[in-house]
Design a protein around this motif. Structure first.
Motif, PDB file in Angstrom:
ATOM      1  N   UNK A  41       0.571  -1.278  -0.180  1.00  0.00           N
ATOM      2  CA  UNK A  41      -0.077   0.014   0.027  1.00  0.00           C
ATOM      3  C   UNK A  41       0.832   1.179   0.079  1.00  0.00           C
ATOM      4  N   UNK A  42       2.051   1.052  -0.377  1.00  0.00           N
ATOM      5  CA  UNK A  42       3.091   2.303  -0.187  1.00  0.00           C
ATOM      6  C   UNK A  42       2.746   3.283  -1.402  1.00  0.00           C
ATOM      7  N   UNK A  43       2.372   2.667  -2.527  1.00  0.00           N
ATOM      8  CA  UNK A  43       1.889   3.533  -3.450  1.00  0.00           C
ATOM      9  C   UNK A  43       0.783   4.424  -3.373  1.00  0.00           C
ATOM     10  N   UNK A  44      -0.195   3.960  -2.734  1.00  0.00           N
ATOM     11  CA  UNK A  44      -1.456   4.706  -2.087  1.00  0.00           C
ATOM     12  C   UNK A  44      -0.972   5.919  -1.394  1.00  0.00           C
ATOM     13  N   UNK A  45       0.052   5.522  -0.346  1.00  0.00           N
ATOM     14  CA  UNK A  45       0.068   6.481   0.541  1.00  0.00           C
ATOM     15  C   UNK A  45       1.079   7.422  -0.135  1.00  0.00           C
ATOM     16  N   UNK A  46       1.909   7.157  -1.117  1.00  0.00           N
ATOM     17  CA  UNK A  46       2.465   8.202  -1.756  1.00  0.00           C
ATOM     18  C   UNK A  46       1.532   9.043  -2.420  1.00  0.00           C
TER      19      UNK A  46
END
Length: 210
Positions: free
Chosen positions: A150-155
């Protein structure tokens, strides 16, 4: 018989003339409805000046980032725990819907048809709340779901936070400038009114002194 026929022709001519005059002066014209329809459609126009401005560009960026955040969070298949994911999903979806509606209102000039709403204040509140909630949701998502992809969503969430924060700062400056300008105009009006009262009272004071 010929005289009667002439009388009938004259009567028909007068009747047709009367009907034409009454039809021309009648308020119930058949072209009233198409004219009203044209006026209603004329209000729907694309405000290119707003779309090319900094506020319009920021609004488009916010809508795109909120949509990308929502799409990316929907691709996450595993989460433990899932509260952070659900909260980020709610924030991104709500921001996309509300900001998209405001973009349509400003981009099509529809906000001018609802003048009793302070749209500048509404936009500032929306951007401020969205910036705070996007930041909180992104931090929670990174801290709780750092191994679920989910790091892409957080970015995208942090980028949306930055876009909303910049818009909030600009809207706050615009609101303060408009408020100070209104106060300056009010002070100038009160000063001019007090000076006019002093001028009106001076002749009577001079008369009493005499």
């Amino acid at each position: 018989m010929r005289g009667a026929a002439d009388d009938m022709d004259g009567f028909e001519g007068e009747a047709s003339t009367a009907s034409m005059v009454s039809g021309a002066t009648s308020p119930y014209q058949p072209t009233t409805e198409p004219v009203m329809a044209g006026r209603g459609l004329r209000g729907l126009r694309c405000d290119l000046e707003y779309m090319r401005s900094l506020y319009g560009l920021l609004k488009c960026i916010q809508v795109v980032l909120a949509l990308l955040s929502f799409i990316c969070i929907e691709t996450v298949m595993e989460c433990s725990p899932c509260e952070g994911l659900y909260f980020f999903e709610f924030v991104s979806c709500s921001a996309f819907v509300v900001t998209g509606v405001l973009l349509l209102m400003f981009g099509l000039g529809l906000h001018t048809h609802v003048p009793h709403i302070n749209w500048n204040l509404t936009d500032m509140l929306n951007t401020g709340v969205s910036a705070v909630f996007f930041f909180i949701a992104s931090v929670i998502l990174v801290s709780l779901n750092h191994k679920s992809g989910s790091e892409i969503s957080a970015v995208f969430g942090f980028l949306a936070t930055l876009a909303y924060a910049v818009n909030t700062y600009l809207a706050l400056r615009k609101w303060k400038f408009g408020r100070s300008q209104n106060m300056r105009q009010t002070n100038d009006y009160m000063r001019a009114r007090s000076e006019s009262r002093d001028v009106d009272c001076r002749p009577e004071i001079q008369r009493l002194d005499a």
